[in-house]
Design an enzyme around this catalytic site. Structure first.
Site, mmCIF file in Angstrom:
data_model
loop_
_atom_site.group_PDB
_atom_site.id
_atom_site.type_symbol
_atom_site.label_atom_id
_atom_site.label_comp_id
_atom_site.label_asym_id
_atom_site.label_seq_id
_atom_site.Cartn_x
_atom_site.Cartn_y
_atom_site.Cartn_z
ATOM 1 N N ARG A 1 34.643 43.677 40.243
ATOM 2 C CA ARG A 1 33.802 44.449 41.165
ATOM 3 C C ARG A 1 34.420 44.469 42.556
ATOM 4 O O ARG A 1 35.061 43.505 42.973
ATOM 5 C CB ARG A 1 32.406 43.813 41.206
ATOM 6 C CG ARG A 1 31.324 44.682 41.824
ATOM 7 C CD ARG A 1 29.954 44.165 41.411
ATOM 8 N NE ARG A 1 29.700 42.825 41.907
ATOM 9 C CZ ARG A 1 29.024 42.554 43.037
ATOM 10 N NH1 ARG A 1 28.549 43.545 43.782
ATOM 11 N NH2 ARG A 1 28.822 41.323 43.407
ATOM 12 N N ASN B 1 38.661 39.844 44.698
ATOM 13 C CA ASN B 1 39.586 40.231 43.633
ATOM 14 C C ASN B 1 40.918 40.755 44.158
ATOM 15 O O ASN B 1 41.903 40.778 43.410
ATOM 16 C CB ASN B 1 38.937 41.279 42.727
ATOM 17 C CG ASN B 1 37.914 40.660 41.798
ATOM 18 O OD1 ASN B 1 38.207 39.724 41.074
ATOM 19 N ND2 ASN B 1 36.693 41.177 41.837
ATOM 20 N N SER C 1 27.401 40.526 33.213
ATOM 21 C CA SER C 1 28.702 40.749 32.576
ATOM 22 C C SER C 1 28.522 41.435 31.229
ATOM 23 O O SER C 1 29.343 42.261 30.823
ATOM 24 C CB SER C 1 29.438 39.418 32.391
ATOM 25 O OG SER C 1 29.766 38.844 33.636
ATOM 26 N N GLN D 1 37.660 36.491 33.096
ATOM 27 C CA GLN D 1 37.189 36.569 34.472
ATOM 28 C C GLN D 1 38.375 36.398 35.413
ATOM 29 O O GLN D 1 39.088 35.400 35.340
ATOM 30 C CB GLN D 1 36.155 35.462 34.726
ATOM 31 C CG GLN D 1 34.996 35.464 33.748
ATOM 32 C CD GLN D 1 33.928 36.500 34.066
ATOM 33 O OE1 GLN D 1 34.168 37.454 34.810
ATOM 34 N NE2 GLN D 1 32.755 36.336 33.513
ATOM 35 N N ARG E 1 28.885 1.528 28.486
ATOM 36 C CA ARG E 1 29.736 2.502 29.167
ATOM 37 C C ARG E 1 31.160 2.451 28.582
ATOM 38 O O ARG E 1 31.820 1.412 28.617
ATOM 39 C CB ARG E 1 29.792 2.185 30.660
ATOM 40 C CG ARG E 1 30.604 3.171 31.482
ATOM 41 C CD ARG E 1 30.731 2.700 32.928
ATOM 42 N NE ARG E 1 31.476 3.647 33.727
ATOM 43 C CZ ARG E 1 30.913 4.565 34.509
ATOM 44 N NH1 ARG E 1 29.595 4.626 34.586
ATOM 45 N NH2 ARG E 1 31.666 5.395 35.202
#
Length: 230
Positions: free
Chosen positions: A10, A20, A81, A106, A158
């Protein structure tokens, strides 16, 4: 089997104006993704969907197809999108070129290793899935905030990082790459549907540009990538 490789771009951007077309590591941002798509050996139908004449001209110069300028209703801040992809599918279908699947790339996730797109197409075909989602591995040490913060892992057991396995990692969907059968868009209007598989990207490919800091990180990684290729 035909693959529409769609790159949405866009003209407007609130976070980083003209994102872009911003120069990143010596090229306009969108050029990195166009080049990666055109260099793939998977015979992709590389199309840029944009509402900007300037972006369209640069895309054509790089060798991408820009068969239309995106209608205004698909170029707003609220346009999805999916609506952009469906518009491109409909356009190709009217031309008698309905794709079997769509690879959505993208431009704001410009860091992709050489061979990544071909590897994605091989996995999509071999696994026989309806959707392949590009993800980046993350350690599982996440917390939910609130009055009583809660760990999303067992704090009493953990694991050490070196002991983590594919099943114990978590995977972040960074928006870089999706491969989806066309009928999923046509029936579910979503880039993700049916049988889904994860496509694990290299950790270096995890950048998604939303801020100027992200842009600086992408610049550094793309320069490193360019040097490694040369």
């Amino acid at each position: 089997m035909t693959t529409l490789c769609l790159i949405p771009a866009r003209g407007g951007s609130k976070g980083i104006p003209g994102k872009n077309l911003r120069e990143v590591a010596g090229k306009p941002l969108i050029v990195w993704t166009i080049e990666q798509a055109l260099e793939a050996e998977s015979n992709l139908d590389v199309v840029v969907s944009t509402d900007s004449e300037e972006i369209a001209e640069i895309a054509r110069q790089q060798g991408a197809d820009v068969p239309f300028l995106r209608p205004c209703e698909f170029a707003t801040d609220t346009a999805t999108s999916e609506s952009v992809v469906e518009h491109a599918i409909a356009f190709r279908t009217e031309q008698g070129r309905r794709p079997d699947q769509v690879m959505l790339l993208q431009a704001t996730s410009p860091v992709r290793m050489r061979g990544t797109l071909d590897r994605a197409m091989v996995e999509f075909t071999d696994k026989g899935v309806d959707t392949l989602v590009g993800v980046v591995p993350r350690t599982p040490f996440y917390w939910e905030d609130g009055p009583e913060p809660r760990a999303q892992y067992d704090v009493m057991a953990r694991p050490r990082r070196q002991d983590l396995t594919r099943s114990t990692y978590r995977y972040f969907e960074n928006g870089s790459l999706y491969v989806t059968r066309t009928e999923i868009y046509e029936t579910q209007h979503n880039r993700i549907g049916g049988r889904v598989a994860l496509f694990i990207l290299d950790e270096a490919e995890g950048i998604d540009i939303d801020t100027l800091h992200d842009l600086a990180v992408a610049e550094e990684r793309l320069r490193e990538l360019k040097e490694s290729f040369s």
